[in-house]
Design an enzyme around this catalytic site. Structure first.
Site, PDB file in Angstrom:
ATOM      1  N   ASP A  85      35.925   4.820  23.475  1.00  0.00           N
ATOM      2  CA  ASP A  85      36.353   4.031  22.318  1.00  0.00           C
ATOM      3  C   ASP A  85      35.743   2.621  22.331  1.00  0.00           C
ATOM      4  OD1 ASP A  85      37.627   3.771  19.889  1.00  0.00           O
ATOM      5  OD2 ASP A  85      39.667   3.733  20.671  1.00  0.00           O
ATOM      6  N   GLU A 126      45.985   8.410  15.127  1.00  0.00           N
ATOM      7  CA  GLU A 126      46.048   7.517  16.304  1.00  0.00           C
ATOM      8  C   GLU A 126      47.400   6.791  16.240  1.00  0.00           C
ATOM      9  OE1 GLU A 126      43.273   4.213  16.294  1.00  0.00           O
ATOM     10  OE2 GLU A 126      43.495   3.870  18.448  1.00  0.00           O
ATOM     11  N   HIS A 149      38.734   8.609  11.930  1.00  0.00           N
ATOM     12  CA  HIS A 149      39.864   8.309  12.814  1.00  0.00           C
ATOM     13  C   HIS A 149      41.122   8.728  12.068  1.00  0.00           C
ATOM     14  CE1 HIS A 149      37.041   5.845  14.998  1.00  0.00           C
ATOM     15  NE2 HIS A 149      37.949   5.272  15.750  1.00  0.00           N
ATOM     16  N   HIS A 158      32.837   9.256  20.922  1.00  0.00           N
ATOM     17  CA  HIS A 158      33.709   8.248  20.273  1.00  0.00           C
ATOM     18  C   HIS A 158      33.532   6.920  20.993  1.00  0.00           C
ATOM     19  CE1 HIS A 158      37.988   7.371  18.483  1.00  0.00           C
ATOM     20  NE2 HIS A 158      37.260   6.263  18.569  1.00  0.00           N
TER      21      HIS A 158
HETATM   22  N1  HPA Z   1      40.985   2.693  16.009  1.00  0.00           N
HETATM   23  C1  HPA Z   1      40.656   2.238  14.810  1.00  0.00           C
HETATM   24  N2  HPA Z   1      39.630   1.419  14.612  1.00  0.00           N
HETATM   25  C2  HPA Z   1      38.890   1.054  15.658  1.00  0.00           C
HETATM   26  C3  HPA Z   1      39.191   1.501  16.928  1.00  0.00           C
HETATM   27  C4  HPA Z   1      40.296   2.378  17.114  1.00  0.00           C
HETATM   28  O1  HPA Z   1      40.652   2.836  18.224  1.00  0.00           O
HETATM   29  N3  HPA Z   1      38.270   0.941  17.749  1.00  0.00           N
HETATM   30  C5  HPA Z   1      37.435   0.200  16.990  1.00  0.00           C
HETATM   31  N4  HPA Z   1      37.824   0.256  15.721  1.00  0.00           N
HETATM   32 ZN    ZN Z   2      37.775   4.458  17.725  1.00  0.00          ZN
END
Ligand code: HPA
Ligand code: ZN
Length: 334
Positions: free
Chosen positions: A280, A202, A199, A19
């Site tokens: 990330d 989160e 994703h 990731h």
């Molecule tokens: N979340 C969503 N979009 C993203 C992220 C993330 O952590 N990092 C880069 N684009």
């Molecule tokens: Zn990400």
């Protein structure tokens, strides 16, 4: 383990990174250098002023600054240098395999040809493998906030690179953009032979994790923390062995878990879910993969066997073939 032993164990631990947004590895110094040579005007007067802006209240606040930073990237050479710089950092952290996201819509929307972006990245990945022995895969992420039609356009541009892009993913602003909005474009991507990831969970709810699994048929969930609120979903993630690609320093910086001692990684690991540790957007969140291992180990008191398991998951959760997975897992000390 003492602090030094922990650092040494993590540094020596062979691992894969699953990731990593390549645009998020653009360090402020390189950003200024590229902006200068490309004659891009920046909102910040200096590297220090830019770094001061990296105090994020939430995901959207970060994304606004991250997309603005990506504006410095203009030429194929920029994407090449960006990717090489990341690979050198990853290599120093004993990353033996990496799966990189890129956000083509951020660039094509500014008139940068898709080909320049992909060729720059792919050439660096090939050179990185030759020079450092790092194997890699490339994953195209659709930006949620640009919607379905724009995602279809990005997919269309990716078709000539089908053999070099292993999967499609979904990133950017999560709340209000559930995976269900992208069902058709993910269907089409799978028909064209791409694997899928997304994703989810989160900042969004557990329901988005379910949608990613049920509607987008993803092989991995990027982040996935919200599943902690849903006992049935936790059981399913364990039963189906769905990898979660977690990013502790990102979570801390984006206020998802400002206090890392409350992070659910260990609980999910103990429930048998194949969680992994990743960086990330390391240039924005204060560290590469080993810094993430160190921060979460300290916060949750992880043991050597926890760390070893995280490394095993990073290889089993990758898109490598079984043989290379086994070879890489065999490099992890007992
Ligand atoms: N979340 C969503 N979009 C993203 C992220 C993330 O952590 N990092 C880069 N684009
Ligand atoms: Zn990400």
């Amino acid at each position: 383990m003492t602090s030094t032993e922990l650092e040494e164990y993590i540094s020596a631990l062979p691992k894969a990174e699953l990731h990593l947004h390549i645009e998020g590895s653009l360090e402020p110094e390189m950003l200024f250098e590229m902006a200068a040579r490309n004659r891009v005007r920046l909102k910040y007067a200096s590297v220090e002023a830019l770094k001061r802006a990296y105090a994020f209240g939430n995901l959207q606040h970060f994304l606004d600054i991250y997309y603005a930073g990506a504006d410095a990237l203009r030429r194929e050479q920029d994407f090449y240098e960006l990717t090489m710089a990341y690979l050198r950092k990853a290599h120093a952290d004993r990353v033996l395999h990496t799966e990189i996201f890129f956000d083509p819509q951020t660039h094509t929307a500014r008139g940068i040809p898709f080909d320049s972006v992909v060729r720059g990245i792919l050439d660096a990945l090939a050179d990185g493998e030759k020079e450092m022995g790092i194997s890699s895969r490339l994953i195209l992420c659709f930006l949620r906030h640009l919607g379905e039609e724009s995602a279809f356009e990005a997919l269309q541009m990716a078709l000539p690179y089908r053999d070099h892009i292993v999967a499609v993913g979904l990133d950017s602003s999560e709340r209000g953009f559930p995976p269900s909005l992208f069902r058709r474009v993910f269907d089409k991507a799978r028909e064209e032979g791409f694997l899928t990831v997304a994703h989810a969970g989160e900042e969004g709810p557990a329901a988005y994790v379910r949608e990613a699994l049920d509607l987008l048929l993803v092989r991995r969930i990027d982040h996935g923390y919200a599943a902690i609120d849903d006992a049935d979903l936790l059981e399913r993630l364990a039963a189906e062995q769905i990898p979660l690609t977690m990013c502790p320093l990102s979570n801390q910086r984006l206020q998802v878990y400002p206090d890392l001692t409350l992070h659910p990684l260990k609980e999910m690991l103990d429930r048998g879910i194949p969680v992994t540790v990743n960086s990330d957007d390391p240039a924005y969140f204060g560290g590469y993969v080993n810094d993430n291992f160190l921060a979460i180990s300290r916060a949750l008191n992880l043991s050597r066997s926890d760390l070893r398991l995280l490394a095993v998951h990073s290889f089993t959760g990758s898109f490598l073939d079984q043989e290379r997975k086994a070879d890489l897992i065999a490099t992890i000390p007992a």
